[in-house]
Design a protein around this motif. Structure first.
Motif, PDB file in Angstrom:
ATOM      1  N   ASN A 164       0.825  -1.202   0.000  1.00  0.00           N
ATOM      2  CA  ASN A 164       0.000   0.000   0.000  1.00  0.00           C
ATOM      3  C   ASN A 164       0.860   1.253   0.000  1.00  0.00           C
ATOM      4  OD1 ASN A 164      -3.155  -0.327   0.395  1.00  0.00           O
ATOM      5  ND2 ASN A 164      -2.192  -2.043   1.459  1.00  0.00           N
ATOM      6  N   LEU A 165       1.960   1.232   0.742  1.00  0.00           N
ATOM      7  CA  LEU A 165       2.857   2.385   0.771  1.00  0.00           C
ATOM      8  C   LEU A 165       3.469   2.629  -0.603  1.00  0.00           C
ATOM      9  CD1 LEU A 165       4.295   4.615   2.325  1.00  0.00           C
ATOM     10  CD2 LEU A 165       6.056   2.931   2.956  1.00  0.00           C
ATOM     11  N   GLU A 166       3.780   1.563  -1.321  1.00  0.00           N
ATOM     12  CA  GLU A 166       4.336   1.723  -2.669  1.00  0.00           C
ATOM     13  C   GLU A 166       3.328   2.413  -3.591  1.00  0.00           C
ATOM     14  OE1 GLU A 166       6.975   2.009  -5.502  1.00  0.00           O
ATOM     15  OE2 GLU A 166       7.416   1.266  -3.480  1.00  0.00           O
ATOM     16  N   ARG A 167       2.027   2.124  -3.410  1.00  0.00           N
ATOM     17  CA  ARG A 167       1.001   2.809  -4.206  1.00  0.00           C
ATOM     18  C   ARG A 167       0.925   4.285  -3.824  1.00  0.00           C
ATOM     19  NH1 ARG A 167      -1.875  -2.177  -3.961  1.00  0.00           N
ATOM     20  NH2 ARG A 167      -3.054  -1.570  -2.108  1.00  0.00           N
ATOM     21  N   VAL A 168       1.118   4.579  -2.538  1.00  0.00           N
ATOM     22  CA  VAL A 168       1.162   5.983  -2.111  1.00  0.00           C
ATOM     23  C   VAL A 168       2.302   6.702  -2.821  1.00  0.00           C
ATOM     24  CG1 VAL A 168       1.607   7.527  -0.159  1.00  0.00           C
ATOM     25  CG2 VAL A 168       0.066   5.575   0.126  1.00  0.00           C
ATOM     26  N   ARG A 169       3.469   6.079  -2.842  1.00  0.00           N
ATOM     27  CA  ARG A 169       4.627   6.694  -3.524  1.00  0.00           C
ATOM     28  C   ARG A 169       4.364   6.892  -5.010  1.00  0.00           C
ATOM     29  NH1 ARG A 169       8.396   2.167  -0.809  1.00  0.00           N
ATOM     30  NH2 ARG A 169       8.931   3.187   1.182  1.00  0.00           N
ATOM     31  N   HIS A 170       3.811   5.855  -5.636  1.00  0.00           N
ATOM     32  CA  HIS A 170       3.570   5.907  -7.088  1.00  0.00           C
ATOM     33  C   HIS A 170       2.584   7.015  -7.437  1.00  0.00           C
ATOM     34  CE1 HIS A 170       2.957   4.556 -11.207  1.00  0.00           C
ATOM     35  NE2 HIS A 170       1.654   4.570 -10.976  1.00  0.00           N
ATOM     36  N   THR A 171       1.483   7.114  -6.695  1.00  0.00           N
ATOM     37  CA  THR A 171       0.477   8.129  -7.006  1.00  0.00           C
ATOM     38  C   THR A 171       0.984   9.530  -6.688  1.00  0.00           C
ATOM     39  OG1 THR A 171      -0.562   7.707  -4.848  1.00  0.00           O
ATOM     40  CG2 THR A 171      -1.491   6.575  -6.760  1.00  0.00           C
ATOM     41  N   ARG A 172       1.824   9.640  -5.647  1.00  0.00           N
ATOM     42  CA  ARG A 172       2.449  10.935  -5.373  1.00  0.00           C
ATOM     43  C   ARG A 172       3.318  11.354  -6.553  1.00  0.00           C
ATOM     44  NH1 ARG A 172       7.230  10.497  -1.443  1.00  0.00           N
ATOM     45  NH2 ARG A 172       7.852   9.315  -3.289  1.00  0.00           N
ATOM     46  N   ASP A 173       4.126  10.437  -7.039  1.00  0.00           N
ATOM     47  CA  ASP A 173       5.038  10.754  -8.130  1.00  0.00           C
ATOM     48  C   ASP A 173       4.296  11.040  -9.435  1.00  0.00           C
ATOM     49  OD1 ASP A 173       7.073  10.353  -6.336  1.00  0.00           O
ATOM     50  OD2 ASP A 173       7.575   8.330  -7.045  1.00  0.00           O
ATOM     51  N   SER A 174       3.140  10.391  -9.619  1.00  0.00           N
ATOM     52  CA  SER A 174       2.372  10.605 -10.842  1.00  0.00           C
ATOM     53  C   SER A 174       1.586  11.907 -10.794  1.00  0.00           C
ATOM     54  CB  SER A 174       1.392   9.442 -11.067  1.00  0.00           C
ATOM     55  OG  SER A 174       0.334   9.476 -10.115  1.00  0.00           O
ATOM     56  N   GLY A 175       1.369  12.439  -9.581  1.00  0.00           N
ATOM     57  CA  GLY A 175       0.661  13.699  -9.437  1.00  0.00           C
ATOM     58  C   GLY A 175      -0.848  13.591  -9.516  1.00  0.00           C
ATOM     59  N   SER A 176      -1.392  12.382  -9.501  1.00  0.00           N
ATOM     60  CA  SER A 176      -2.842  12.205  -9.524  1.00  0.00           C
ATOM     61  C   SER A 176      -3.378  12.352  -8.100  1.00  0.00           C
ATOM     62  CB  SER A 176      -3.209  10.820 -10.082  1.00  0.00           C
ATOM     63  OG  SER A 176      -4.596  10.602  -9.995  1.00  0.00           O
ATOM     64  N   VAL A 177      -4.021  13.474  -7.824  1.00  0.00           N
ATOM     65  CA  VAL A 177      -4.398  13.797  -6.447  1.00  0.00           C
ATOM     66  C   VAL A 177      -5.420  12.808  -5.908  1.00  0.00           C
ATOM     67  CG1 VAL A 177      -5.327  15.573  -4.920  1.00  0.00           C
ATOM     68  CG2 VAL A 177      -3.887  16.225  -6.849  1.00  0.00           C
ATOM     69  N   SER A 178      -6.476  12.528  -6.677  1.00  0.00           N
ATOM     70  CA  SER A 178      -7.510  11.625  -6.163  1.00  0.00           C
ATOM     71  C   SER A 178      -6.962  10.219  -5.962  1.00  0.00           C
ATOM     72  CB  SER A 178      -8.726  11.596  -7.097  1.00  0.00           C
ATOM     73  OG  SER A 178      -8.390  11.054  -8.353  1.00  0.00           O
ATOM     74  N   ASP A 179      -6.088   9.762  -6.865  1.00  0.00           N
ATOM     75  CA  ASP A 179      -5.483   8.438  -6.698  1.00  0.00           C
ATOM     76  C   ASP A 179      -4.589   8.404  -5.460  1.00  0.00           C
ATOM     77  OD1 ASP A 179      -6.760   7.468  -8.906  1.00  0.00           O
ATOM     78  OD2 ASP A 179      -5.020   7.593 -10.241  1.00  0.00           O
ATOM     79  N   PHE A 180      -3.892   9.513  -5.206  1.00  0.00           N
ATOM     80  CA  PHE A 180      -3.037   9.595  -4.025  1.00  0.00           C
ATOM     81  C   PHE A 180      -3.877   9.539  -2.746  1.00  0.00           C
ATOM     82  CE2 PHE A 180      -1.214  12.278  -0.677  1.00  0.00           C
ATOM     83  CZ  PHE A 180      -0.004  11.629  -0.458  1.00  0.00           C
ATOM     84  N   VAL A 181      -4.959  10.329  -2.687  1.00  0.00           N
ATOM     85  CA  VAL A 181      -5.823  10.330  -1.509  1.00  0.00           C
ATOM     86  C   VAL A 181      -6.414   8.945  -1.292  1.00  0.00           C
ATOM     87  CG1 VAL A 181      -7.935  11.297  -0.512  1.00  0.00           C
ATOM     88  CG2 VAL A 181      -6.336  12.793  -1.708  1.00  0.00           C
ATOM     89  N   ARG A 182      -6.826   8.302  -2.371  1.00  0.00           N
ATOM     90  CA  ARG A 182      -7.390   6.958  -2.264  1.00  0.00           C
ATOM     91  C   ARG A 182      -6.337   5.964  -1.779  1.00  0.00           C
ATOM     92  NH1 ARG A 182      -9.713   6.947  -6.755  1.00  0.00           N
ATOM     93  NH2 ARG A 182      -8.237   5.852  -8.090  1.00  0.00           N
ATOM     94  N   ALA A 183      -5.106   6.101  -2.248  1.00  0.00           N
ATOM     95  CA  ALA A 183      -4.032   5.200  -1.814  1.00  0.00           C
ATOM     96  C   ALA A 183      -3.750   5.377  -0.320  1.00  0.00           C
ATOM     97  CB  ALA A 183      -2.766   5.462  -2.633  1.00  0.00           C
ATOM     98  N   CYS A 184      -3.773   6.619   0.154  1.00  0.00           N
ATOM     99  CA  CYS A 184      -3.580   6.858   1.587  1.00  0.00           C
ATOM    100  C   CYS A 184      -4.721   6.241   2.388  1.00  0.00           C
ATOM    101  CB  CYS A 184      -3.487   8.360   1.862  1.00  0.00           C
ATOM    102  SG  CYS A 184      -1.988   9.146   1.240  1.00  0.00           S
ATOM    103  N   TRP A 185      -5.946   6.392   1.897  1.00  0.00           N
ATOM    104  CA  TRP A 185      -7.097   5.807   2.596  1.00  0.00           C
ATOM    105  C   TRP A 185      -6.971   4.285   2.641  1.00  0.00           C
ATOM    106  CZ3 TRP A 185     -11.083   2.589   3.190  1.00  0.00           C
ATOM    107  CH2 TRP A 185     -12.141   2.963   4.009  1.00  0.00           C
ATOM    108  N   ASP A 186      -6.561   3.681   1.525  1.00  0.00           N
ATOM    109  CA  ASP A 186      -6.418   2.224   1.476  1.00  0.00           C
ATOM    110  C   ASP A 186      -5.361   1.739   2.462  1.00  0.00           C
ATOM    111  OD1 ASP A 186      -8.391   1.878  -0.407  1.00  0.00           O
ATOM    112  OD2 ASP A 186      -7.024   1.844  -2.117  1.00  0.00           O
TER     113      ASP A 186
END
Length: 277
Positions: A164-186
């Motif tokens: 899950n943390l790797e998805r947080v990193r990936h979405t942060r790096d991609s700049g997709s805000v909603s995907d990042f927020v969802r990854a943090c929630w997950d």
């Protein structure tokens, strides 16, 4: 939010079908694809009007008249069809009751504690004071949640947190805000799943939903240049690392530093905490 009576059902151009449920529902933003600088919460006008009715009912004693259907329609600024649906929602949730005939109308109920709590969660996600209260309660239960998780965590659980943390990193790096927020929630949902306290976990995830939906509300009026995903991503790193060591105090500290609107540069989510070394 738009002043029109119909929700346009889009999140940065991505369609979101209507659903009946509170704005904080995880179902809302698992359908979102990108936040950009404009977000529609996806909660229907009827849901919003039901929230207004709940606030009116909460402000008067049980049994007090809060108005007629037409009076509530004007207060909420919605159509006849929308107010009918909103009233039905409020009645189902034991917020109001109706009485026909002269002197009739819609009256405040004395709902059960569970109904009051559910009503609070449904209406809290767009209010500053409610967000602050939710954070305060989350901070209070953080030690219980972390202790329960550390008592039961396995190697497979640690691997799941790392994934899950790797998805947080990936979405942060991609700049997709909603995907990042969802990854943090997950990631937080994964943490909650570690314990067996059903009530504790449900309360925690409901509070996290309030926080993330509050964030989505703020993003409606936030320019892309005022969004920085790094502070929250760093807290996610600290949380997973503390659980891996394991370090109970550091994990509690990281959990309490998980403030969703920390990604907003102009936000002041809470008094600053000294970061652990």
């Amino acid at each position: 939010m738009s002043g029109s009576d119909e929700n346009d059902g889009t999140v940065a151009g991505a369609a979101i079908e209507d659903f009946e449920g509170p704005a904080y529902s995880r179902e809302l933003w698992t359908r979102a694809t990108d936040v950009g600088s404009t977000v529609s919460l996806g909660s229907s006008r009827a849901e919003q009007a039901a929230g207004q009715i709940a606030r009116l009912a909460a402000a008067v004693p049980a049994g007090a008249r809060i108005g007629s259907k037409d009076e509530l329609r004007k207060i909420c600024g919605v159509s006849v069809g929308t107010i009918n649906e909103a009233i039905k929602l409020a009645q189902t949730r034991e917020i109001i009751t109706s009485r026909p005939g002269p002197g009739g109308g819609l009256f405040a109920c004395d709902p059960s504690p569970l109904s009051r709590m559910n009503g609070w969660f449904r209406t809290a996600a767009d209010e500053d004071a409610a967000f602050a209260e939710a954070v305060q309660i989350r901070d209070a239960i953080a030690p219980l949640l972390i202790e329960e998780a550390l008592r039961r965590i396995t190697r497979a659980d640690r691997d799941a947190l790392a994934e899950n943390l790797e998805r947080v990193r990936h979405t942060r790096d991609s700049g997709s805000v909603s995907d990042f927020v969802r990854a943090c929630w997950d990631l937080h949902a994964c943490l909650a799943d570690l314990g067996k306290g059903v009530l504790l976990n449900a309360l925690y995830l409901s509070i996290m939903d309030v926080g993330t939906t509050y964030l989505l509300t703020k993003l409606e009026t936030t320019a892309p240049e005022d969004i920085d995903l790094n502070p929250l991503a760093e807290v996610m790193e600290d949380l997973v690392e503390a659980l891996e060591r394991p370090d109970r105090d550091a994990a509690v500290d990281a959990l309490r530093r998980t403030i969703p609107n920390a990604i907003l540069r102009r936000a002041a989510p809470s008094a600053p905490r000294e970061r652990r070394q």
